[in-house]
Motif scaffolding. Structure first.
Motif, PDB file in Angstrom:
ATOM      1  N   ALA A  10     -95.153  50.342 -46.006  1.00 34.55           N
ATOM      2  CA  ALA A  10     -96.339  51.004 -46.568  1.00 34.55           C
ATOM      3  C   ALA A  10     -95.916  52.244 -47.342  1.00 34.55           C
ATOM      4  N   GLY A  11     -94.988  53.014 -46.777  1.00 32.72           N
ATOM      5  CA  GLY A  11     -94.531  54.234 -47.426  1.00 32.72           C
ATOM      6  C   GLY A  11     -93.755  53.944 -48.699  1.00 32.72           C
ATOM      7  N   LEU A  12     -92.854  52.957 -48.637  1.00 31.62           N
ATOM      8  CA  LEU A  12     -92.055  52.618 -49.817  1.00 31.62           C
ATOM      9  C   LEU A  12     -92.954  52.071 -50.926  1.00 31.62           C
ATOM     10  N   LEU A  25     -86.948  46.016 -53.638  1.00 26.80           N
ATOM     11  CA  LEU A  25     -87.449  45.726 -52.292  1.00 26.80           C
ATOM     12  C   LEU A  25     -88.912  45.293 -52.338  1.00 26.80           C
ATOM     13  N   LYS A  26     -89.689  45.985 -53.171  1.00 22.31           N
ATOM     14  CA  LYS A  26     -91.117  45.676 -53.259  1.00 22.31           C
ATOM     15  C   LYS A  26     -91.366  44.275 -53.796  1.00 22.31           C
ATOM     16  N   ALA A  27     -90.427  43.793 -54.623  1.00 24.07           N
ATOM     17  CA  ALA A  27     -90.606  42.471 -55.223  1.00 24.07           C
ATOM     18  C   ALA A  27     -90.220  41.345 -54.266  1.00 24.07           C
ATOM     19  N   PRO A  62    -106.326  51.620 -54.768  1.00 26.75           N
ATOM     20  CA  PRO A  62    -106.814  52.463 -55.840  1.00 26.75           C
ATOM     21  C   PRO A  62    -105.780  53.491 -56.276  1.00 26.75           C
ATOM     22  N   ALA A  63    -104.628  53.493 -55.623  1.00 28.03           N
ATOM     23  CA  ALA A  63    -103.651  54.539 -55.904  1.00 28.03           C
ATOM     24  C   ALA A  63    -102.908  54.316 -57.218  1.00 28.03           C
ATOM     25  N   GLY A  64    -103.074  53.193 -57.820  1.00 31.94           N
ATOM     26  CA  GLY A  64    -102.407  53.007 -59.092  1.00 31.94           C
ATOM     27  C   GLY A  64    -101.794  51.622 -59.212  1.00 31.94           C
ATOM     28  N   PRO A  65    -101.248  51.321 -60.404  1.00 35.67           N
ATOM     29  CA  PRO A  65    -100.690  49.996 -60.632  1.00 35.67           C
ATOM     30  C   PRO A  65     -99.425  49.828 -59.815  1.00 35.67           C
ATOM     31  N   ARG A  66     -99.245  48.670 -59.256  1.00 39.29           N
ATOM     32  CA  ARG A  66     -98.027  48.435 -58.512  1.00 39.29           C
ATOM     33  C   ARG A  66     -97.526  47.027 -58.710  1.00 39.29           C
ATOM     34  N   VAL A  67     -96.277  46.828 -58.322  1.00 37.77           N
ATOM     35  CA  VAL A  67     -95.638  45.537 -58.403  1.00 37.77           C
ATOM     36  C   VAL A  67     -96.300  44.645 -57.338  1.00 37.77           C
ATOM     37  N   PRO A  68     -95.910  43.349 -57.228  1.00 36.23           N
ATOM     38  CA  PRO A  68     -96.699  42.372 -56.480  1.00 36.23           C
ATOM     39  C   PRO A  68     -97.233  42.814 -55.109  1.00 36.23           C
ATOM     40  N   LEU A  69     -98.040  41.984 -54.572  1.00 37.46           N
ATOM     41  CA  LEU A  69     -98.607  42.200 -53.245  1.00 37.46           C
ATOM     42  C   LEU A  69     -97.555  42.650 -52.247  1.00 37.46           C
TER      43      LEU A  69
END
Ligand code: UDP
Ligand code: MG
Length: 341
Positions: free
Chosen positions: A90-92, A180-182, A331-338
């Motif tokens: 969640a933090g990353l 990592l997020k991907a 709502p915090a902004g655009p991000r990479v995948p789910l």
């Protein structure tokens, strides 16, 4: 303004410090008083992302109070306790910095090492800087022994890029965080995933201090869970162990068959209780072990197929309005995948 999700700071954030916390009311004041001067001394735009992992003590209350006088503190509150690695995810997922350091709340990892990590990463162009525990004498004998076994096993399964004694105190570049997020992984074990990414890396050593206050949030059950997730996440070798156990049992059975047939031929068939009983118990145990091993992998497939988010954000102080359920409604902004880790 650039598309940084952080609404409160106009300068792009250079360093984010992600701290998962579960019922850490006792250690929070000490953490703040040691971490804050270090970050201020860095002289770069920074944020502290405190992930409140469903604490049921006064952690949330204390964080809200600290935020009043500390604008760089951002609180991401999860709906319920989701576990250390999920809180870290969640933090990353939400950290905005060009570099992200993950830190435990209990001051076992010294925040004073953060400047050294950042200097090393920037100076040598590294994407990952591991904090390596040079001295664990403050941990209990059992913890040291189990950690030794764990790291030896993991280096065999996941490869020698896994540094022994490198836990979750590390610095990641934006590129590493995005990689990592991907990843689609669900039950993440970051200390194995991060080296596996293959980014250029370095390390700083430190002495592991005893927990400053409060009790460990990693009871034996969770340590075993982490170990099982580590193994099944990186290797199918246990399934091969099942095959070898089965093969071994088969050979033993062949031996027993020869014995029984000989005994039958010699007419000595009645006193067979011990061998019969041993055989049944042995085969039963081998079968149960193999079914259990299969179950671990089937369980992983099940979780992957369900594809549920591993955490739910209740509130993120950097967002204008509290987030609704699910990290995809962000709502915090655009991000990479789910985020699925
Ligand atoms: N933690 C968490 N959620 C959990 C368990 C732990 O966010 O369900 C956090 C905890 O607050 C701490 C870090 O993970 O910041 C490491 O936990 P702990 O220090 O208790 O583990 P240990 O050092 O004893 O292995
Ligand atoms: Mg700890």
């Amino acid at each position: 303004m650039p598309e940084e999700p952080d609404a409160e700071q106009h300068e792009p954030v250079v360093l984010s410090v992600v701290i998962p916390m579960f019922n850490e009311e006792e250690v929070l004041p000490a953490l703040v008083s040691r971490l804050r001067p270090v970050l201020t001394g860095l002289g770069v735009a920074h944020e502290v992302v405190a992930v409140d992992d469903g604490s049921i003590d006064r952690t949330a209350e204390l964080l809200a109070a600290f935020r009043l006088g500390w604008p760089e503190l951002r609180v991401v509150a999860l709906r319920r306790n989701s576990g250390h690695q999920a809180a870290l995810t969640a933090g990353l997922d939400r950290a905005a910095g060009a570099y992200v350091v993950s830190l435990d709340a209990d001051l076992q990892d010294p925040p004073e090492k953060i400047p050294e990590m950042l200097r090393l990463a920037r100076g040598q162009g590294l994407d990952i800087v591991y904090g390596v525990r040079a001295d664990r004498s403050s941990d209990s004998g059992f913890k040291r022994w189990s950690a030794g076994v764990y790291y030896r096993l993991m280096r065999r399964l996941a490869g020698p890029s896994v540094l022994a004694q490198a836990g979750d105190f590390r610095l990641l570049s934006r590129a590493a965080v995005d990689a990592l997020k991907a990843l689609p992984d669900q039950q993440r074990v970051y200390r194995l995933l991060v080296p596996w990414l293959g980014f250029p890396s370095g390390s700083v050593t430190y002495e592991r201090a005893p927990r400053k206050a409060g009790r460990t949030k990693y009871p034996l059950g969770r340590m075993i869970r982490l170990a099982v997730d580590s193994v099944t996440g990186f290797s199918a070798a246990p399934l091969r162990i099942a095959t070898w156990l089965g093969a071994g049992a088969f050979v033993v059975c062949l031996g027993l068959l020869v014995y029984t047939l000989t005994a039958f031929a010699l007419g000595r068939t009645v006193p067979g209780w011990t061998s019969l009983f041993t055989g049944i118990v042995f085969i039963g145990a081998v079968q149960l072990i193999c079914v259990g091993l299969l179950g671990e992998y089937v369980g992983r497939i099940y979780t992957a197929v369900q594809n549920r988010p591993t955490y739910f954000v209740r509130d993120d102080t950097a967002a204008s309005a509290p987030a609704e359920a699910g990290s995809d409604a962000d709502p915090a902004g655009p991000r990479v995948p789910l985020p699925r880790g």
